[in-house]
Design an enzyme around this catalytic site. Sequence first.
Site, mmCIF file in Angstrom:
data_model
loop_
_atom_site.group_PDB
_atom_site.id
_atom_site.type_symbol
_atom_site.label_atom_id
_atom_site.label_comp_id
_atom_site.label_asym_id
_atom_site.label_seq_id
_atom_site.Cartn_x
_atom_site.Cartn_y
_atom_site.Cartn_z
ATOM 1 C CD GLU A 163 32.363 24.321 58.563
ATOM 2 O OE1 GLU A 163 32.383 24.406 59.812
ATOM 3 O OE2 GLU A 163 31.779 25.122 57.836
ATOM 4 C CG ASP A 165 29.201 31.498 52.647
ATOM 5 O OD1 ASP A 165 29.551 31.374 53.836
ATOM 6 O OD2 ASP A 165 28.907 30.535 51.919
#
Lengths: 276, 404
Positions: free
Chosen positions: A49, A60
């Site tokens: 990824e 995040d």
Amino acid sequence: MSRIAATFAHLKTEGRAGLIPFVEAFDPDRATSAALLAGMAARGADIIEIGMPFTDPMADGPTIQAAGRRALRAGATLAGVLDLVREFRAVNGTVPLVLMGYLNPILSYGVERFAADAAKAGVDGLIVVDLPTEEADLMLPGLRANGLDLIRLVAPTTSDERLPVVLKESSGFVYYVSITGVTGTRTASAEDLTRDIPRIRAATDLPIAVGFGVRTPEQAAIVARHADAAVVASALIDRMASGLDESGHAPHAVIEAVLDDVSALAGAMRGEKRAA
Amino acid sequence: MNQPIPNSLRNLPDERGRFGDFGGRFVAETLMPLILELEAAYEAAKRDPAFQREFEYYLKHYVGRPSPLWFAERLTEKLGGAKVYFKRDELNHTGAHKINNCIGQILLAKRMGKTRIIAETGAGQHGVATATVAALFGLPCVIYMGATDIERQQPNVFRMKLLGAEVRSVTSGAATLKDSMNEALRDWVANVRDTFYIIGTAAGPHPYPAMVRDFQSVIGIEARAQMLEAEGRLPDVAIAAVGGGSNAIGLFHPFLDDAVKLIGVEAAGRGLNSGEHAASLSRGRPGVLHGNKTYLLQDADGQILEAHSISAGLDYPGIGPEHSYLHEIGRVDYVAITDDEALDAFQLCCRTEGIIPALEPSHALAHVAKIAPEMPRSQIILMNLCGRGDKDIFTVAKHLGENL
């Protein structure tokens, strides 16, 4: 068959779950990302990824936020990320690459143009954090026309009633955000996964990857017992960030340490047989 | 309750939360079920007369509404043209329009059984208003505020603490409003079950832009009735400052179907061509941030740029989606005023009307000062004086070279 489908078919014949390590593109510079991509593929990554840096990564935690800032300082752009993919693809035709990021840079690039350029560069799928199913029509036609999977996120807050809505027209695999929280902060327990994975399985035939909070080989092994793949991101970035030199570059030894972690994660997961 | 009026601009958003091409629900899947739950709860509350009565009760007895409509006679004489009226929302409890929306949202939070309140704040006005209602309803409250803003808005930080809120310093990015909003969204994702996020401006994922607008529309509804009473007619121009745009949409919305010229005033900071401004409509382009599609300040790669304004309340690189729509269809004119022009208007207001305005409405006033002299004396300008300037005296003193 797409690279992603072929990879999960292969994992199934081997009776094991896959490892999906994460690289934030251009963190702290392009050369380090290129070395990590090549090294991870050689050290047991089944899919990789790649994070597309964004100024405002709302899902995040501190680790990936900091990685994104370093990457943007190093000049990361979407065109630069695709160039990194192209370089990897020139020497590796099998390991699937999934880009993960936020919608605005893609909109700015142009959805159709981005889908076409990404497919041409060798990208296999996309995770767009702030593009829920309700807004997916913005990208789906462009991605489909170019043979790219839009990987859907499922969260602990996604009810059984909502699962079919979220998974409608999905392809590739399902990404299970195993905690309510941002990346790299908490970890789902074996009990959580025992409860959560079967209800997603009941709603889809697609493979299920578990991410957010998977840090250690032990945790990856637990995921391997329940799901089809484990995504490890913040732990690998933390390893690298802690070894950056004074000028902010990643010495060779630090890249090796990250790759050793990838080997350890892959090894621990290979020891586990799937429960299902 | 209300039947939608055909051909009205007041029926938006649509069922996807869109104002034309703008708005929507661009959030991570973890938040999506919460957004849908909130939308359902808000729709039910909107139709519930008991909820409306409760909202009106607090606005009247706690906030002090209706706020007066003031004919600024000395200012009008000085400018020598159109008659200027102020909608006095700076007289509200906590000193700005922000409290209108906070009352509405905390009543909704209570109705939904939520037990913890979070909010983002820039200048601290929304943070103070949120801390105020959290204290009033006895709910724990966390306010996210950029470290840069904490430094330049110390009095508001202390107010929030006095009111029992926990102020968390945000150090990511430029440590201003945009970053506080990111951090509040991260908190919400991590505390989905018990937490209600009170967004302070008419932006964010649907239903926030519509909900905040509805709660702030009390400004325009009152002003419209007060103007009819005072002058027997509607104003020729209604004008308000725009950061995220909640006071402006609250003033404009009840006038959207009337023959009233509407003007939104963005912050031009050190100048529209300086690269240091907060003028999303004048200098930005459409994109997606904080859950909605709207005009944003961004670079060629779609990375969000930092905004700048002397007014912390306008210091945001986006704008509410309904403003983006009203801009594109040309219903509202959006103009921009610099830091220096706002400072001049600030002083003008102090000396001619005996009102110390906040720096946000000083931007609107600066534009009034530009257009009023060009208009005939028979015409009327209605300006939303959305906040008072107590919080800004240190900033203004610094710019005027005074040492407090």
